[in-house]
Design a protein around this motif. Structure first.
Motif, short mmCIF file in Angstrom:
data_model
loop_
_atom_site.label_atom_id
_atom_site.label_comp_id
_atom_site.label_asym_id
_atom_site.label_seq_id
_atom_site.Cartn_x
_atom_site.Cartn_y
_atom_site.Cartn_z
N ALA A 109 0.63 -1.24 -0.04
CA ALA A 109 -0.01 0.12 -0.06
C ALA A 109 0.98 1.26 -0.08
O ALA A 109 0.57 2.48 -0.10
CB ALA A 109 -1.02 0.16 1.26
N LEU A 110 2.26 1.01 0.21
CA LEU A 110 3.09 2.24 0.39
C LEU A 110 2.85 3.37 -0.66
O LEU A 110 2.79 4.43 -0.50
CB LEU A 110 4.52 1.88 0.41
CG LEU A 110 5.60 3.09 0.58
CD1 LEU A 110 5.25 3.74 1.86
CD2 LEU A 110 7.00 2.28 0.57
N PRO A 111 3.03 2.98 -2.28
CA PRO A 111 2.77 3.77 -3.23
C PRO A 111 1.15 4.78 -3.09
O PRO A 111 1.61 5.93 -3.42
CB PRO A 111 2.81 3.10 -4.52
CG PRO A 111 3.27 2.00 -4.29
CD PRO A 111 2.99 1.67 -2.68
N SER A 112 0.33 4.23 -2.76
CA SER A 112 -0.71 4.88 -2.47
C SER A 112 -0.95 5.99 -1.16
O SER A 112 -1.47 7.06 -1.56
CB SER A 112 -1.93 4.23 -2.22
OG SER A 112 -1.89 3.47 -0.94
N LEU A 113 0.04 5.85 -0.31
CA LEU A 113 0.40 6.74 0.69
C LEU A 113 1.42 7.83 0.31
O LEU A 113 1.53 8.88 1.01
CB LEU A 113 0.81 5.92 2.11
CG LEU A 113 -0.18 4.93 2.37
CD1 LEU A 113 0.47 4.24 3.58
CD2 LEU A 113 -1.50 5.51 2.74
N ALA A 114 2.31 7.56 -0.58
CA ALA A 114 2.95 8.35 -0.87
C ALA A 114 2.95 10.04 -1.07
O ALA A 114 4.03 10.77 -0.61
CB ALA A 114 3.79 7.89 -2.20
N PRO A 115 1.83 10.42 -1.77
CA PRO A 115 1.86 11.82 -1.93
C PRO A 115 1.48 12.68 -0.50
O PRO A 115 2.06 13.52 -0.38
CB PRO A 115 0.48 11.83 -2.99
CG PRO A 115 0.55 10.58 -3.47
CD PRO A 115 0.97 9.46 -2.47
N ALA A 116 0.71 12.05 0.18
CA ALA A 116 0.46 12.60 1.66
C ALA A 116 1.70 12.49 2.50
O ALA A 116 2.25 13.70 3.17
CB ALA A 116 -0.48 11.77 2.33
#
Length: 369
Positions: A109-116
């Motif tokens: 799930a890390l890529p989905s959290l990257a922007p925040a």
């Protein structure tokens, strides 16, 4: 709190018998002799050197040195400097705790959290220890935390925590996976390193120097430091205990509290134990900073010309990864399953103590150890 890249490493070796840990061996190759690089330099030169030496928690080191150096000169840091350093410590602490938590939990799930995460990190870097940015930086941190599913007051108590879990925000979903089996893994009584210990730490650092910094203890105590130790009296932690789940929640509590703490700093208010300093003797002082991994100490002695004649540093990792420290106590308390998941569970517990260098874990049967 690793310095510039070297082969620093912590090794954790467990001998297991009947699904219990029979022996724990913790060994470390950690930075040594860094204080000698400061000897003979003036304070400004050392202050410029520290951020280059420490890839992690550089602002905590800068704050500790600045506070100790000022006190060794005979006075506390000026208020504006103290506020700027304190804000930098809070912002850095939040970024490090958030990074460690997400790395521990996120997986694919890390890529989905990257922007925040990027938004929070960029805003946190504006707190550089030199001056205070405007409130927009704090608002950006707040927005990033909301995007990660960490809204205000979501971890105030057990009821708000349960509501947060049920809301299924990104961090709640990741955290909930621990609750099925591993939340209590590694629970142990917390003996917290506190500001009240600073005088004893300073005396021991002065008398023993590097040997004490490498393997500290206070009258037989090897206390724990870090988020769980700081939050041990929090109502939610009092309900959850001191296992793996509570360790990660303690990080989240501190992360969520950071925007309000930074706003307080802009009003001229600083948490009392965040950055402290006290004289030891003429031209000598001890300072302590509550960084991401726990309470960091710097001892500074100045020569008659105001140059650094001695710098001793005691990092939080030396307490938590001491051979008789909190991690050792937690590992001795665990109940293993005897399956292929034990290695990962132990590694996750070790990571929750947040070492400042790379680590490896080896499990062997006691008969083979």
């Amino acid at each position: 709190m690793n310095a510039a890249p070297r082969n620093d490493r912590i090794e954790v070796n467990l001998a297991v018998a009947a699904k219990r840990v029979a022996t724990v061996e913790i060994s470390a190759r950690r930075p040594v002799g860094i204080g000698r690089l400061a000897e003979g330099r003036d304070g400004d030169a050392v202050a410029a050197l520290l951020p280059r030496l420490f890839a992690l928690c550089g602002r905590a080191h800068s704050a500790a040195f600045a506070a100790a150096c000022a006190m060794a000169c005979g006075s506390a840091l000026p208020e504006r400097a103290m506020l700027a350093h304190g804000a930098a410590v809070l912002a850095e602490r939040m970024s490090e705790l958030l990074r460690g938590t997400v790395v521990a939990l996120a997986g694919p799930a890390l890529p989905s959290l990257a922007p925040a995460l990027r938004q929070i990190s960029e805003a946190a870097r504006r707190f550089d220890g030199a001056a205070l940015p405007d409130a927009a930086a704090i608002d950006a941190i707040d927005a990033g935390l909301a995007a990660l599913g960490l809204p205000p007051h979501c971890l105030d108590d057990i009821a708000s925590y349960q509501h947060w879990l049920a809301a299924n925000g990104p961090l709640a979903v990741l955290h909930a996976a621990l609750l099925t089996s591993d939340a209590a893994f590694g629970a142990v009584t917390v003996d917290a390193l506190a500001a009240s210990d600073d005088a004893a730490v300073g005396a021991a650092l002065w008398q023993q120097g590097a040997p004490f910094a490498a393997r500290p203890q206070l009258g037989g105590r090897v206390p724990e430091t870090g988020a769980l130790a700081r939050q041990a009296a929090h109502p939610l932690i009092a309900e959850l205990g001191s296992g793996l789940g509570a360790r990660l929640v303690a990080r989240l509590i501190e992360i969520r509290a950071t925007p309000d703490q930074l706003r307080a700093v802009l009003r001229g208010e600083l948490p009392s134990d965040l950055v402290t300093a006290a004289p030891l003797a003429a031209n000598d002082a001890i300072a302590a900073v509550e960084g991401a991994r726990g309470r960091l100490h710097h001892l500074v002695a100045l020569d008659p010309h105001g140059r650094v004649s001695r710098l001793e540093m005691l990092a939080p990792t030396e307490w938590n990864f001491h051979p008789q420290g909190a991690l050792c106590r937690a590992l001795r308390a665990v109940q293993l399953r005897g399956d292929g998941a034990d290695q990962e569970r132990v590694e996750r517990l070790v990571a929750a103590f947040d070492p400042c260098v790379a680590f490896c874990v080896k499990l062997t049967e006691a008969t083979d150890a």
